[in-house]
Design a protein around this motif. Structure first.
Motif, PDB file in Angstrom:
ATOM      1  N   GLU A 493     -35.572 -11.488  24.725  1.00 22.57           N
ATOM      2  CA  GLU A 493     -36.879 -12.122  25.263  1.00 22.57           C
ATOM      3  C   GLU A 493     -37.889 -11.399  25.707  1.00 22.57           C
ATOM      4  O   GLU A 493     -37.722 -10.432  26.528  1.00 22.57           O
ATOM      5  N   VAL A 494     -39.091 -11.229  24.835  1.00 24.29           N
ATOM      6  CA  VAL A 494     -40.400 -10.429  25.233  1.00 24.29           C
ATOM      7  C   VAL A 494     -41.483 -11.294  25.255  1.00 24.29           C
ATOM      8  O   VAL A 494     -41.748 -12.002  24.393  1.00 24.29           O
ATOM      9  N   PRO A 495     -42.276 -10.943  26.516  1.00 21.06           N
ATOM     10  CA  PRO A 495     -43.693 -11.771  26.380  1.00 21.06           C
ATOM     11  C   PRO A 495     -44.427 -11.820  24.942  1.00 21.06           C
ATOM     12  O   PRO A 495     -44.501 -10.651  24.348  1.00 21.06           O
ATOM     13  N   GLY A 496     -44.865 -12.752  24.502  1.00 23.80           N
ATOM     14  CA  GLY A 496     -45.496 -12.905  23.390  1.00 23.80           C
ATOM     15  C   GLY A 496     -44.486 -13.081  21.833  1.00 23.80           C
ATOM     16  O   GLY A 496     -44.909 -13.443  20.995  1.00 23.80           O
ATOM     17  N   GLU A 498     -42.112 -15.574  22.311  1.00 29.06           N
ATOM     18  CA  GLU A 498     -41.333 -16.658  22.595  1.00 29.06           C
ATOM     19  C   GLU A 498     -41.055 -17.679  21.391  1.00 29.06           C
ATOM     20  O   GLU A 498     -40.089 -18.277  21.230  1.00 29.06           O
ATOM     21  N   ARG A 505     -37.159 -11.399  16.511  1.00 27.21           N
ATOM     22  CA  ARG A 505     -36.691 -11.190  17.877  1.00 27.21           C
ATOM     23  C   ARG A 505     -35.163 -10.545  18.059  1.00 27.21           C
ATOM     24  O   ARG A 505     -34.598 -10.672  19.155  1.00 27.21           O
ATOM     25  N   ARG A 561     -41.824  -1.157  31.426  1.00 32.08           N
ATOM     26  CA  ARG A 561     -41.928  -2.740  30.783  1.00 32.08           C
ATOM     27  C   ARG A 561     -40.210  -3.192  30.900  1.00 32.08           C
ATOM     28  O   ARG A 561     -39.389  -2.426  30.810  1.00 32.08           O
ATOM     29  N   PHE A 563     -37.776  -6.424  29.173  1.00 33.16           N
ATOM     30  CA  PHE A 563     -37.152  -7.384  28.336  1.00 33.16           C
ATOM     31  C   PHE A 563     -35.985  -7.870  28.673  1.00 33.16           C
ATOM     32  O   PHE A 563     -35.255  -7.283  29.557  1.00 33.16           O
ATOM     33  N   LYS A 569     -31.328 -14.141  30.119  1.00 37.59           N
ATOM     34  CA  LYS A 569     -32.492 -14.323  30.279  1.00 37.59           C
ATOM     35  C   LYS A 569     -33.045 -13.983  31.689  1.00 37.59           C
ATOM     36  O   LYS A 569     -34.176 -13.345  31.968  1.00 37.59           O
TER      37      LYS A 569
END
Length: 581
Positions: A493-496, A498, A505, A561, A563, A569
């Motif tokens: 799960e990484v922003p952008g 989804e 992914r 950063r 993830f 999650k």
């Protein structure tokens, strides 16, 4: 070797009737086979009308086998009780699995492979009924398979086969037989008389769709919705299983063996052309001899039979020499291509099909070799041959034509050999991304002898501490997978990302210990290595490679950063380092 690995069918009853319930995965075209859950298998078993029987199977994992106080690692297979009945195989000793062994309340039983029985137990018939301890569980030995039966998947020859219903939870974890979201089984069935593969496909397709829906309902709702797109790319396919289940071992060796067969064919053609030219030259040199024999009444057919006998004798000697060489070279090539697993998986001793194939090739080669001299003989003039006695030597025009053919074939082989050597040189220059020199790997499995998580951590800490104390050791680390291997993949799960497709992914994951980057010789681009202070009570941290950073964050400046893994999650990881691929 080619026929043994790629064409040979299973030594079972009517192997052509066997089919594997597989799939085509458009998400991962290179992925082999298709798995299902145990509840899914029960749906196929109870609802199908086109198969007379079917069974499920899966690796049992590595087993710590203890007998008479001596421990040894063995390979295992979990199979439903109908396996041997569906295949139609007989035991060499004792009995094989039967449906009653599948009951959850049944005592765990084990069937030994013939090779393991000979290797570990010395072929002792008294092992039947004896207790064998596997990891922390005791099972009863009830039988030994026939020597010819080496398993149902080429390249996977289990030492021990266990009944799934009574043993799956012992070796694969509690609740695995009821978990519809765990796709871990493969299925092979036997077609009923008069039923085609196409009919099996059409009849079982709706059941396959129901197994998918059951699997989706068994997963957490959010997770199921995320992988539904991936599952939609999996299409049901019924495939022939006469040679056993889909095999990565067979697939990996398929192309190299086909290339090897092509090279062998070229060499055979060159050898035949060379021998043919020699025989033609020899026949031309014997022109006067044949002229005399024709002049005194010998028939051309009799001389033709003599020439054909000579060429057949040469080819028979070549075939016999080839069979002797095959005994040695087959094992060498197989070990080069697949290591010890290949030698355990197949029997390379020449059998009847190999003898028949060799005899056929030798016979055809002998006939082709003899055709040139025979054609030369049919045009021979006895009077001219007698007039030329003691004169100049006569050469064959056909022999001259064979020379450029040999040169052309040899040139093709030389070009291929040159390209192959160039490829090997390129492979040697590939940067693996880690230092392989002076690196020693040791694999340990404390869980096989019943260590829980606490004892395992203590054991590994003591192990690394003692190894680091050795004067010849520079550093020590831990890793759940060997360097260069990928044993576990997961969704992140990484922003952008989804709404990105599932495969975009997906990433590989490896759990490692302190000083991993230093010990493995990885190139650190940003951040730091894992240290001893990174423990269970510390924040969750990760080191990623350059491709991961570029793919998910479009930069390698990702220190700090976060993830998360899709199944966890709410538990994010903080990136503390970036290494080169």
């Amino acid at each position: 070797m080619y026929s043994t690995l790629l064409l040979k069918t299973l030594p079972v009853s009517e192997p052509e009737q066997l089919v594997e319930l597989g799939c085509v995965n458009t998400n991962e075209p290179d992925k082999l086979g298709c798995n299902t859950s145990y509840p899914g298998f029960r749906m196929f078993r109870d609802e199908n009308e086109v198969l007379s029987g079917l069974f499920a199977f899966a690796p049992a994992g590595e087993l710590n086998a203890i007998y008479n106080g001596e421990a040894e690692l063995a390979t295992g297979l979990l199979a439903t009780g109908d396996m041997h009945n569906v295949l139609g195989v007989s035991p060499a000793l004792g009995r094989l699995l039967n449906p009653s062994d599948d009951a959850a309340s049944a005592p765990p039983v084990a069937v030994l492979s013939h090779s393991y029985w000979q290797r570990r137990f010395g072929g002792d018939a008294r092992v039947i009924g004896q207790i064998l301890r596997l990891n922390t569980s005791a099972v009863t030995i009830v039988g030994v398979t026939a020597a010819a039966f080496r398993g149902i998947t080429l390249g996977a020859s289990p030492d021990i086969t266990l009944a799934m219903g009574s043993s799956a939870e012992l070796f694969r974890g509690k609740g695995i037989l009821e978990n519809g979201g765990n796709w871990w089984l493969r299925i092979i069935g036997r077609r009923k008389d008069g039923i085609s593969i196409q009919q099996v496909q059409a009849s079982l397709e709706p059941i396959f769709q129901r197994t998918i829906e059951h699997s989706m309902s068994s997963l957490p709702g959010e997770f199921a919705s995320r992988i539904r797109g991936y599952v939609s790319g999996i299409h049901f396919r019924v495939q022939p299983a006469a040679a056993g289940g889909a095999s990565e071992f067979r697939r990996d060796l398929d192309r190299p063996l086909r290339i090897l067969m092509a090279v062998v064919s070229f060499i055979l053609l060159i050898a035949c052309a060379n021998l043919a030219s020699l025989l033609l030259s020899r026949t031309a040199a014997r022109r006067c001899e044949f002229g005399v024999r024709l002049a005194i009444g010998a028939g051309r057919s009799r001389l033709a039979r003599q020439l054909l006998t000579e060429s057949l004798l040469l080819s028979a000697m070549g075939g016999a020499l080839g069979l002797m060489m095959a005994q040695w070279s087959g094992s060498v090539f197989l070990k080069m291509g697949s290591g010890e697993i290949g030698l355990r998986a197949v029997e390379l001793k020449p059998d009847v099909p190999v003898f028949l194939f060799t005899a056929t090739v030798a016979l055809l080669s002998g006939i082709l070799l003899g055709l040139g001299p025979i054609l030369h003989l049919t045009k021979a003039d006895p009077q001219a041959a007698l007039r030329d006695m003691g004169g100049k030597r006569v050469s064959s025009k056909l022999a001259h034509l064979l020379v450029p053919a040999q040169v052309a074939l040899a040139t093709i082989l030389l070009i291929g050999a040159g390209l192959l050597l160039r490829t090997f040189q390129n492979f040697r220059r590939i940067d693996l991304g880690f230092r392989s020199e002076k690196l020693i790997t040791v694999r340990v499995s404390p869980g096989l002898v019943g260590y829980n998580a606490v004892r395992t951590r203590s054991y590994l800490h003591e192990l690394t501490t003692r190894l680091e104390a050795l004067p010849s050791v520079r550093s020590v680390t831990l890793s759940s997978d060997p360097l260069g291997a990928l044993g576990n993949t997961t969704l992140v799960e990484v922003p952008g990302f989804e709404s990105a497709p599932t495969m975009q992914r997906t990433t590989g994951r490896n759990r490692v210990g302190s000083r991993f980057i230093e010990t493995a010789g990885l190139k650190l681009l940003r951040g730091r290595d894992f240290s001893a202070s990174d423990n269970e009570s510390s924040p969750r941290i990760a080191v990623v490679n350059e491709s991961f950073a570029q793919h998910f964050f479009r930069t390698v400046d990702v220190i700090g950063r976060q993830f998360a893994f899709a199944a966890q999650k709410s538990l994010p990881y903080v990136i503390v380092g970036v290494v080169a691929d």
